[in-house]
Scaffold this motif. Structure first.
Motif, short mmCIF file in Angstrom:
data_model
loop_
_atom_site.label_atom_id
_atom_site.label_comp_id
_atom_site.label_asym_id
_atom_site.label_seq_id
_atom_site.Cartn_x
_atom_site.Cartn_y
_atom_site.Cartn_z
N VAL A 173 3.16 6.12 9.43
CA VAL A 173 2.23 6.87 8.58
C VAL A 173 2.77 8.29 8.37
CG1 VAL A 173 -0.04 7.95 8.53
CG2 VAL A 173 0.18 5.54 9.15
N THR A 174 3.21 8.92 9.43
CA THR A 174 3.76 10.27 9.33
C THR A 174 5.03 10.29 8.49
OG1 THR A 174 2.88 10.79 11.51
CG2 THR A 174 4.61 12.23 10.67
N VAL A 180 0.84 -1.21 0.00
CA VAL A 180 0.00 0.00 0.00
C VAL A 180 0.88 1.26 0.00
CG1 VAL A 180 -1.69 1.31 1.34
CG2 VAL A 180 -1.93 -1.16 1.11
N ARG A 181 1.92 1.25 0.83
CA ARG A 181 2.81 2.40 0.92
C ARG A 181 3.46 2.71 -0.43
NH1 ARG A 181 8.34 3.65 1.96
NH2 ARG A 181 8.72 5.14 3.67
N THR A 207 -3.11 6.17 6.42
CA THR A 207 -3.97 6.41 7.57
C THR A 207 -5.24 5.56 7.48
OG1 THR A 207 -3.17 8.67 7.84
CG2 THR A 207 -5.30 8.15 8.83
N ALA A 208 -5.77 5.43 6.27
CA ALA A 208 -6.98 4.63 6.06
C ALA A 208 -6.70 3.13 6.15
CB ALA A 208 -7.59 4.96 4.71
N PHE A 209 -5.45 2.72 5.80
CA PHE A 209 -5.14 1.29 5.74
C PHE A 209 -4.70 0.70 7.06
CE2 PHE A 209 -1.93 -2.06 5.16
CZ PHE A 209 -2.71 -3.02 4.53
N THR A 210 -3.95 1.44 7.85
CA THR A 210 -3.31 0.85 9.03
C THR A 210 -4.26 0.25 10.07
OG1 THR A 210 -3.07 3.10 9.98
CG2 THR A 210 -1.15 2.13 8.88
N ALA A 264 1.62 13.94 0.79
CA ALA A 264 0.45 14.05 1.67
C ALA A 264 -0.64 13.06 1.30
CB ALA A 264 -0.09 15.47 1.65
N GLY A 265 -0.84 12.84 0.00
CA GLY A 265 -1.86 11.89 -0.44
C GLY A 265 -1.53 10.47 0.00
#
Length: 316
Positions: free
Chosen positions: A240-241, A114-115, A205-208, A198-199
């Motif tokens: 994520v950050t 995903v990353r 954020t949505a996946f973790t 940023a995207g």
């Protein structure tokens, strides 16, 4: 005290997985990791050319898988003690999370898939790139990077900072760089670890929440200011950050120094992080675990820095 470190994007080389596939069970392991990532890692790690490996969506899963495979072979000798601390540079931090027990191998591969896709998509949104600034005064380097509208994406050492941003700004930096410094364009597809990502951060954020992290079994050093992570949930927040924030590898090396590290092994494809350690962690023992031929020397280093005397067979 032993540190295991895991390289980031750019360390990959054509065919670097080929020597490992000869070992029993490695092809099956890579097949399992490939399934989790949705990428044919064995083909890419043994057959793909340099241009193909520059694709973020290929390089990142391949690097994480290679590190997992190399570390597993190192630890196949059950008489060896484990590492005292683990760290990874950029995507290598996902490898480190798997080695430290924060993520299962499958979850590490799902996360890197995903990353990498998210970062590739963000990079394709506009032409951006990165360049290493080697040498010069740290304060002047940072000031010149800011003057050109660029971001310090990787603080690799006291003498190496990677700038990232628009291709026009990278070109301007090359023409008007800091005094006594070299500006070296990097073969990467975007301005990683900057606000341009940023995207990608939103996608992570949505996946973790689908992951099941546990607290590390070995101290895990984060790219965020060299923080030692003690909770799995904290690791996910930091990773994520991280995609849109600078990698501070200099701070990671300072943490390793402060913890009394005396030896460092870099898993495949190795050489980048041990190269930085030669300059910033002078006096520690170093080993690159690039191929199975390096396993004996790496295991000897583990024993030496754990205070374990070799057996007669190991001496011979």
């Amino acid at each position: 005290m032993l540190a295991i470190v895991c390289p980031g994007q750019g360390a990959q080389k054509p065919g670097f997985l080929s020597p490992w596939r000869e070992l029993p069970g490695v092809e099956q392991t890579v097949a399992s990791l490939s399934e989790a990532a949705g990428v044919d890692l064995l083909r890419h790690g043994t057959e793909s050319d340099a241009d193909t490996l520059r694709d973020t969506a290929v390089a990142q899963p391949l690097l994480v898988a290679a590190g997992i495979v190399a570390a597993a072979q190192l630890n196949a000798d059950e008489s060896l003690p484990g590492a005292d601390v683990i760290a990874g540079h950029s995507v290598g931090e996902l490898t480190a999370a798997a080695l430290a027990g924060v993520l299962s191998d499958e979850d590490a591969m799902r996360l890197v898939a995903v990353r990498s896709q998210a970062m590739a998509t963000a990079a394709a949104a506009e032409p951006t790139g990165m360049a290493a600034v080697v040498g010069g005064s740290r304060d002047e380097v940072l000031a010149v990077i800011e003057r050109h509208g660029l971001h310090p994406a990787n603080i690799n050492s006291a003498a190496q900072i990677v700038a990232a941003g628009s291709l026009d700004a990278i070109a301007a930096l090359r023409e008007d760089g800091p005094a006594k410094a070299r500006v070296i364009p990097l073969q990467v597809a975007g301005a990683f670890h900057t606000p341009f990502m940023a995207g990608a951060r939103e996608e992570l954020t949505a996946f973790t929440p689908s992951l099941s992290p546990t607290d590390p079994t070995v101290p895990l050093v984060s790219n965020a200011s060299g923080e030692v992570v003690t909770e799995g949930s904290r690791y996910l927040d930091l990773i994520v950050t991280q995609v849109a924030s600078p990698v501070d590898w200099e701070a990671c090396m300072a943490t390793l120094r402060d913890r009394g590290v005396t030896a460092m092994i870099e898993v495949a494809p190795a050489g980048t992080l041990t190269g930085l350690a030669k300059r910033d962690l002078k006096g520690i023992a170093l080993a690159d675990l690039n191929t199975p031929d390096d396993l004996d020397a790496a295991r000897a280093l583990v024993r030496e820095h754990a205070g374990i005397a070799p057996t007669a067979d190991q001496e011979n």
